[in-house]
Design an enzyme around this catalytic site. Structure first.
Site, mmCIF file in Angstrom:
data_model
loop_
_atom_site.group_PDB
_atom_site.id
_atom_site.type_symbol
_atom_site.label_atom_id
_atom_site.label_comp_id
_atom_site.label_asym_id
_atom_site.label_seq_id
_atom_site.Cartn_x
_atom_site.Cartn_y
_atom_site.Cartn_z
ATOM 1 N N GLY A 41 0.693 -1.360 0.278
ATOM 2 C CA GLY A 41 0.050 0.051 -0.089
ATOM 3 C C GLY A 41 1.084 1.409 0.152
ATOM 4 N N GLU A 95 4.240 4.604 6.065
ATOM 5 C CA GLU A 95 2.742 3.395 6.053
ATOM 6 C C GLU A 95 1.665 3.813 5.345
ATOM 7 O OE1 GLU A 95 1.615 0.760 4.999
ATOM 8 O OE2 GLU A 95 0.680 0.058 6.759
ATOM 9 N N ASP A 96 0.736 3.873 3.784
ATOM 10 C CA ASP A 96 -0.486 4.402 3.812
ATOM 11 C C ASP A 96 -1.383 4.475 5.088
ATOM 12 O OD1 ASP A 96 -0.470 1.501 3.557
ATOM 13 O OD2 ASP A 96 -1.780 1.355 1.749
ATOM 14 N N ASP A 99 -5.746 1.761 10.351
ATOM 15 C CA ASP A 99 -6.915 2.394 10.598
ATOM 16 C C ASP A 99 -7.343 1.084 12.066
ATOM 17 O OD1 ASP A 99 -10.106 1.136 10.210
ATOM 18 O OD2 ASP A 99 -9.420 -0.426 8.958
ATOM 19 N N LYS A 127 -7.828 6.644 10.212
ATOM 20 C CA LYS A 127 -9.202 6.420 10.265
ATOM 21 C C LYS A 127 -8.761 6.283 11.803
ATOM 22 C CE LYS A 127 -10.291 3.142 6.528
ATOM 23 N NZ LYS A 127 -10.652 1.666 6.034
ATOM 24 N N PHE A 148 -14.052 2.751 3.383
ATOM 25 C CA PHE A 148 -13.330 2.162 2.536
ATOM 26 C C PHE A 148 -12.814 2.789 1.884
ATOM 27 C CE2 PHE A 148 -11.347 -1.087 -0.118
ATOM 28 C CZ PHE A 148 -10.082 -1.590 1.065
ATOM 29 N N VAL A 149 -11.299 3.563 1.623
ATOM 30 C CA VAL A 149 -10.883 4.602 0.050
ATOM 31 C C VAL A 149 -9.773 3.342 -0.757
ATOM 32 C CG1 VAL A 149 -10.983 6.808 1.786
ATOM 33 C CG2 VAL A 149 -9.160 5.383 1.322
ATOM 34 N N ASP A 155 -6.068 0.026 -2.463
ATOM 35 C CA ASP A 155 -6.628 -0.806 -2.831
ATOM 36 C C ASP A 155 -7.770 -1.103 -2.843
ATOM 37 O OD1 ASP A 155 -4.864 -2.740 -1.298
ATOM 38 O OD2 ASP A 155 -5.833 -4.809 -2.397
ATOM 39 N N ARG A 161 -5.098 0.677 -7.345
ATOM 40 C CA ARG A 161 -3.651 1.149 -6.013
ATOM 41 C C ARG A 161 -2.827 1.834 -7.415
ATOM 42 N NH1 ARG A 161 -2.044 -2.216 -2.052
ATOM 43 N NH2 ARG A 161 -2.523 -4.164 -2.317
HETATM 44 P P1 IMP Z 1 -4.629 -2.020 10.391
HETATM 45 O O1 IMP Z 1 -4.223 -3.099 10.295
HETATM 46 O O2 IMP Z 1 -6.679 -2.178 10.614
HETATM 47 O O3 IMP Z 1 -4.693 -0.680 10.930
HETATM 48 O O4 IMP Z 1 -4.864 -1.824 8.641
HETATM 49 C C1 IMP Z 1 -3.683 -1.263 7.737
HETATM 50 C C2 IMP Z 1 -4.028 -2.068 6.788
HETATM 51 O O5 IMP Z 1 -4.750 -2.537 6.175
HETATM 52 C C3 IMP Z 1 -2.943 -0.712 5.761
HETATM 53 O O6 IMP Z 1 -2.290 -1.068 5.716
HETATM 54 C C4 IMP Z 1 -4.190 -1.207 4.532
HETATM 55 O O7 IMP Z 1 -3.411 -2.267 3.881
HETATM 56 C C5 IMP Z 1 -5.850 -2.104 4.804
HETATM 57 N N1 IMP Z 1 -6.530 -1.016 4.823
HETATM 58 C C6 IMP Z 1 -6.821 0.204 5.725
HETATM 59 N N2 IMP Z 1 -7.703 0.746 5.492
HETATM 60 C C7 IMP Z 1 -7.725 0.019 4.577
HETATM 61 C C8 IMP Z 1 -9.385 1.573 2.792
HETATM 62 O O8 IMP Z 1 -9.884 2.109 3.503
HETATM 63 N N3 IMP Z 1 -8.206 1.249 1.965
HETATM 64 C C9 IMP Z 1 -7.706 0.037 1.807
HETATM 65 N N4 IMP Z 1 -6.461 -0.437 2.615
HETATM 66 C C10 IMP Z 1 -7.238 -0.370 3.968
HETATM 67 MG MG MG Z 2 -0.811 -1.839 3.530
#
Ligand code: IMP
Ligand code: MG
Length: 174
Positions: A41, A95-96, A99, A127, A148-149, A155, A161
């Site tokens: 990402g 990091e992108d 969440d 987020k 969700f973006v 992606d 992407r």
């Molecule tokens: P987390 O582990 O829930 O914090 O999620 C982080 C990972 O989930 C990121 O590295 C992204 O690759 C993916 N992710 C989280 N939210 C989104 C979204 O809205 N769109 C696309 N990928 C996401």
């Molecule tokens: Mg990622």
């Protein structure tokens, strides 16, 4: 364009990237960085931001995943570890998006015991309302709603992407 109005246009994204890079360059003045991009990402954000950071740096990548379609699974898989030894280096994670926080928590717990000189995290999107575990973020591009973006590296099922802007994903997008 695949959807209505982008959440952030390509121009807004690029301006924010430059602002973050300026702060990072100032904070690390006189030091050297080891900048680590989290694949897949972060590939686009990573390649944009490093161009604007003035600090001398080495780069490396960590390939990790947790998402299944539009849900964070909380089960992190490391597909490829770092190639560099991070001991005594000033590590900056790029990091992108954050969440739930599970991915960055996992990466922090995995890398901090390797004894870097310092460890900081830069995320483009936060987020914040969906956080499940606490992660200290040092640089944040934008806080966004719990939607969700896609685009700018992000992606849905490995698509979208390549978009230069960020859009809220809708199921009927092709
Ligand atoms: P987390 O582990 O829930 O914090 O999620 C982080 C990972 O989930 C990121 O590295 C992204 O690759 C993916 N992710 C989280 N939210 C989104 C979204 O809205 N769109 C696309 N990928 C996401
Ligand atoms: Mg990622």
């Amino acid at each position: 364009m695949i959807t209505g109005k982008p959440l952030f246009t390509a121009e807004q994204v690029q301006q924010r990237v430059k602002d973050l890079a300026a702060r990072i360059s100032k904070d690390y003045a006189g030091k050297e960085l080891l900048t680590i991009g989290i694949l897949k990402g972060a590939f686009m954000f990573f390649s944009d931001i490093v161009k604007h950071i003035q600090t001398p740096m080495e780069i490396d990548f960590l390939n990790a995943s947790s998402y299944n379609k539009t849900e964070s699974t909380g089960k992190i898989r490391i597909h490829a570890d770092l190639r560099e030894n991070i001991k005594d280096k000033h590590v900056l994670i790029i990091e992108d998006i954050i969440d739930t926080g599970y991915t960055l928590k996992y990466i922090t717990d995995m890398l901090v015991p390797r004894n870097p000189a310092s460890f900081k995290i830069c995320v483009f999107l936060d987020k914040i309302a969906h956080r499940r575990v606490d992660v200290k973020l040092d640089y944040v591009g934008y806080e966004i709603p719990d939607k969700f973006v896609v685009g700018y590296g992000l992606d849905y099922e490995n698509k979208f992407r390549n978009l230069p802007y960020i859009a809220i994903f809708k199921k009927d997008l092709k």
